[in-house]
Design a protein around this motif. Sequence first.
Motif, PDB file in Angstrom:
ATOM      1  N   VAL A  32      -8.537 -67.585  36.257  1.00 56.68           N
ATOM      2  CA  VAL A  32      -9.076 -68.821  36.821  1.00 56.68           C
ATOM      3  C   VAL A  32      -9.470 -68.595  38.279  1.00 56.68           C
ATOM      4  N   GLY A  33      -8.632 -67.894  39.042  1.00 58.33           N
ATOM      5  CA  GLY A  33      -8.966 -67.598  40.428  1.00 58.33           C
ATOM      6  C   GLY A  33     -10.231 -66.767  40.553  1.00 58.33           C
ATOM      7  N   MET A  34     -10.390 -65.806  39.661  1.00 62.02           N
ATOM      8  CA  MET A  34     -11.583 -64.977  39.689  1.00 62.02           C
ATOM      9  C   MET A  34     -12.833 -65.780  39.342  1.00 62.02           C
ATOM     10  N   CYS A  35     -12.750 -66.622  38.319  1.00 60.56           N
ATOM     11  CA  CYS A  35     -13.907 -67.432  37.921  1.00 60.56           C
ATOM     12  C   CYS A  35     -14.294 -68.428  39.018  1.00 60.56           C
ATOM     13  N   VAL A  36     -13.316 -69.080  39.605  1.00 56.48           N
ATOM     14  CA  VAL A  36     -13.615 -70.023  40.688  1.00 56.48           C
ATOM     15  C   VAL A  36     -14.188 -69.278  41.887  1.00 56.48           C
ATOM     16  N   GLY A  37     -13.670 -68.098  42.189  1.00 60.43           N
ATOM     17  CA  GLY A  37     -14.210 -67.296  43.285  1.00 60.43           C
ATOM     18  C   GLY A  37     -15.660 -66.912  43.053  1.00 60.43           C
ATOM     19  N   LEU A  38     -15.982 -66.548  41.818  1.00 59.33           N
ATOM     20  CA  LEU A  38     -17.376 -66.229  41.501  1.00 59.33           C
ATOM     21  C   LEU A  38     -18.286 -67.439  41.630  1.00 59.33           C
ATOM     22  N   LEU A  39     -17.816 -68.586  41.158  1.00 59.13           N
ATOM     23  CA  LEU A  39     -18.618 -69.801  41.276  1.00 59.13           C
ATOM     24  C   LEU A  39     -18.833 -70.197  42.737  1.00 59.13           C
ATOM     25  N   VAL A  40     -17.788 -70.097  43.552  1.00 55.35           N
ATOM     26  CA  VAL A  40     -17.916 -70.432  44.972  1.00 55.35           C
ATOM     27  C   VAL A  40     -18.838 -69.437  45.668  1.00 55.35           C
ATOM     28  N   SER A  41     -18.730 -68.166  45.330  1.00 57.01           N
ATOM     29  CA  SER A  41     -19.623 -67.169  45.924  1.00 57.01           C
ATOM     30  C   SER A  41     -21.070 -67.428  45.538  1.00 57.01           C
ATOM     31  N   PHE A  42     -21.288 -67.798  44.294  1.00 57.88           N
ATOM     32  CA  PHE A  42     -22.636 -68.146  43.841  1.00 57.88           C
ATOM     33  C   PHE A  42     -23.168 -69.357  44.611  1.00 57.88           C
ATOM     34  N   PHE A  43     -22.317 -70.373  44.786  1.00 60.44           N
ATOM     35  CA  PHE A  43     -22.699 -71.559  45.548  1.00 60.44           C
ATOM     36  C   PHE A  43     -23.013 -71.200  46.998  1.00 60.44           C
TER      37      PHE A  43
END
Length: 91
Positions: free
Chosen positions: A27-38
């Motif tokens: 979950v931390g990795m997925c949220v980190g990827l989404l935030v980085s994309f944003f």
Amino acid sequence: MGHETMLDLAKSTLITALMICAPALLVGMCVGLLVSFFQTITSLQEQTLTIVPKMLAVLTTIVLLMPWILGTLREYAATLFSNLAAFGMSG
């Protein structure tokens, strides 16, 4: 304690630890990827924007999965304690 017994104990310990940690890490990795994309899309480079959502997502995951985590740990401890006599006699 024999080598096979020690290896089985180490294997079950590592598998249990991986099972418990994997959901929060994913979950931390997925949220980190989404935030980085944003951040890439909006050109925002604020450090708190990356840390806070990941911390909240991981904390939420741990709180929601706490019954499962405690059940897994209880099963592991029960197995470990039930085999304690066998571990002591094999050495």
